[in-house]
Motif scaffolding. Structure first.
Motif, PDB file in Angstrom:
ATOM      1  N   THR A 192       0.808  -1.224   0.000  1.00  0.00           N
ATOM      2  CA  THR A 192       0.000   0.000   0.000  1.00  0.00           C
ATOM      3  C   THR A 192       0.843   1.277   0.000  1.00  0.00           C
ATOM      4  O   THR A 192       0.341   2.343  -0.349  1.00  0.00           O
ATOM      5  N   GLY A 193       2.093   1.181   0.435  1.00  0.00           N
ATOM      6  CA  GLY A 193       2.916   2.386   0.569  1.00  0.00           C
ATOM      7  C   GLY A 193       2.747   3.081   1.898  1.00  0.00           C
ATOM      8  O   GLY A 193       3.429   4.070   2.174  1.00  0.00           O
ATOM      9  N   ILE A 194       1.849   2.583   2.746  1.00  0.00           N
ATOM     10  CA  ILE A 194       1.630   3.138   4.082  1.00  0.00           C
ATOM     11  C   ILE A 194       2.176   2.168   5.119  1.00  0.00           C
ATOM     12  O   ILE A 194       1.825   0.981   5.113  1.00  0.00           O
ATOM     13  N   VAL A 228      -4.026   5.758   2.314  1.00  0.00           N
ATOM     14  CA  VAL A 228      -3.256   5.694   1.071  1.00  0.00           C
ATOM     15  C   VAL A 228      -3.690   6.808   0.125  1.00  0.00           C
ATOM     16  O   VAL A 228      -2.856   7.531  -0.432  1.00  0.00           O
ATOM     17  N   ALA A 229      -4.989   6.950  -0.072  1.00  0.00           N
ATOM     18  CA  ALA A 229      -5.502   7.957  -1.005  1.00  0.00           C
ATOM     19  C   ALA A 229      -5.153   9.365  -0.546  1.00  0.00           C
ATOM     20  O   ALA A 229      -4.671  10.189  -1.335  1.00  0.00           O
ATOM     21  N   ALA A 230      -5.411   9.651   0.724  1.00  0.00           N
ATOM     22  CA  ALA A 230      -5.158  11.006   1.228  1.00  0.00           C
ATOM     23  C   ALA A 230      -3.675  11.360   1.144  1.00  0.00           C
ATOM     24  O   ALA A 230      -3.307  12.470   0.729  1.00  0.00           O
ATOM     25  N   THR A 265     -12.128   6.839  -0.789  1.00  0.00           N
ATOM     26  CA  THR A 265     -11.896   5.401  -0.645  1.00  0.00           C
ATOM     27  C   THR A 265     -11.776   4.730  -2.001  1.00  0.00           C
ATOM     28  O   THR A 265     -10.899   3.877  -2.207  1.00  0.00           O
ATOM     29  N   LEU A 266     -12.629   5.091  -2.941  1.00  0.00           N
ATOM     30  CA  LEU A 266     -12.556   4.504  -4.280  1.00  0.00           C
ATOM     31  C   LEU A 266     -11.237   4.861  -4.954  1.00  0.00           C
ATOM     32  O   LEU A 266     -10.601   4.011  -5.607  1.00  0.00           O
ATOM     33  N   LYS A 267     -10.800   6.094  -4.789  1.00  0.00           N
ATOM     34  CA  LYS A 267      -9.511   6.501  -5.354  1.00  0.00           C
ATOM     35  C   LYS A 267      -8.368   5.718  -4.721  1.00  0.00           C
ATOM     36  O   LYS A 267      -7.413   5.321  -5.397  1.00  0.00           O
ATOM     37  N   ILE A 271      -3.974   1.614  -4.796  1.00  0.00           N
ATOM     38  CA  ILE A 271      -3.391   0.361  -4.302  1.00  0.00           C
ATOM     39  C   ILE A 271      -3.319  -0.676  -5.422  1.00  0.00           C
ATOM     40  O   ILE A 271      -2.328  -1.421  -5.527  1.00  0.00           O
ATOM     41  N   TYR A 272      -4.327  -0.724  -6.272  1.00  0.00           N
ATOM     42  CA  TYR A 272      -4.273  -1.639  -7.415  1.00  0.00           C
ATOM     43  C   TYR A 272      -3.059  -1.321  -8.280  1.00  0.00           C
ATOM     44  O   TYR A 272      -2.332  -2.230  -8.714  1.00  0.00           O
TER      45      TYR A 272
END
Length: 257
Positions: free
Chosen positions: A94-96, A115-117, A243-245, A250-251
């Motif tokens: 995830t990078g987090i 992740v998105a934020a 959340t969708l972003k 993550i994909y």
């Protein structure tokens, strides 16, 4: 096209990404028990109303906090969308960095929001999700998930108010014109909405104070978050599709993009 799905306690939110653009989103309720065929048919029908066929979907990615429905839900996707869904879990890239005492306790939705934020707005920041529960998560400048606060969501509080009292009615949750209510419905609305605004401002202030990080952005999401975000200056950005972003980000990371 990529189908991203956030399985929450109240709603299942689905989004369609065409390359990096979110082109459509839709919802279904979570709490109604369904078979894999019902899930598959409903999702297929919802896609077709957006002129999307199952053959247009390249991949499906899911974040879920409701494990009890996942067997039927994922089987429905496999049978009708013809894709094996990728579910976010322990070990997902995830990078987090989760720097809490027990990283596995952090819900997938909170990780996805973080992740998105962080990816879209940078750190340090506080991410607030006004969902079934209201969550406040602290992300450092280097992308570490440092701490979180969880409180009852506005709708949980509202349900408790009218279900645990004999005479208080079920009401629409909206901000009244004034906190100085003159009758029952607006008095309940005032308590729910202004109470949540006050809670938000106090928790954000205390998180900033105790973390010692004064220059944090505050990003909000969640169905009822717009009411709160428009009513306080502690929230800088309201992003209803956060959340969708995050699922799409993550994909991309998981596929090395």
């Amino acid at each position: 096209m990529i189908l991203v799905i956030d399985v929450g306690n109240t709603n299942i939110t689905l989004g369609i990404f065409d390359k990096e653009e979110l082109v459509s989103s839709f919802r279904m309720t979570t709490k109604i028990p369904r078979t894999s065929d019902e899930y598959g048919i409903m999702i297929s029908d919802m896609l077709r109303t957006r002129n999307v066929e199952q053959s247009d979907i390249e991949a499906v990615i899911i974040a879920s906090v409701v494990p009890g429905i996942m067997h039927s839900f994922k089987n429905g996707i496999l049978k009708y969308i013809k894709k094996t869904p990728f579910e976010i879990g322990a070990g997902t890239k995830t990078g987090i960095k989760i720097a809490t005492a027990n990283p596995r306790e952090i819900g997938a939705d909170r990780v996805v929001d973080a992740v998105a934020a962080y990816d879209l707005y940078g750190g340090p920041l506080i991410v607030i999700d006004f969902g079934t529960a209201t969550t406040y998560d602290l992300i450092s400048a280097d992308g570490s998930f440092l701490a979180g606060v969880t409180s009852p969501g506005i709708r949980i509080s509202a349900d408790a108010l009218w279900n645990q009292t004999a005479k208080l009615p079920e009401i629409e949750i909206k901000k009244p014109a004034s906190i100085l209510a003159k009758e029952t419905i607006t008095s309940m609305q005032a308590g729910l909405v202004f109470g949540c605004i006050g809670q938000t401002e106090y928790i954000v202030k205390k998180m900033i104070e105790e973390s010692g990080i004064p220059d944090m952005k505050v990003i909000a999401t969640g169905g009822l978050g717009k009411i709160i975000a428009e009513s306080t200056d502690v929230i800088q950005i309201y992003d209803p599709a956060l959340t969708l972003k995050g699922l799409k980000i993550i994909y991309n990371k998981a596929r090395g993009k």
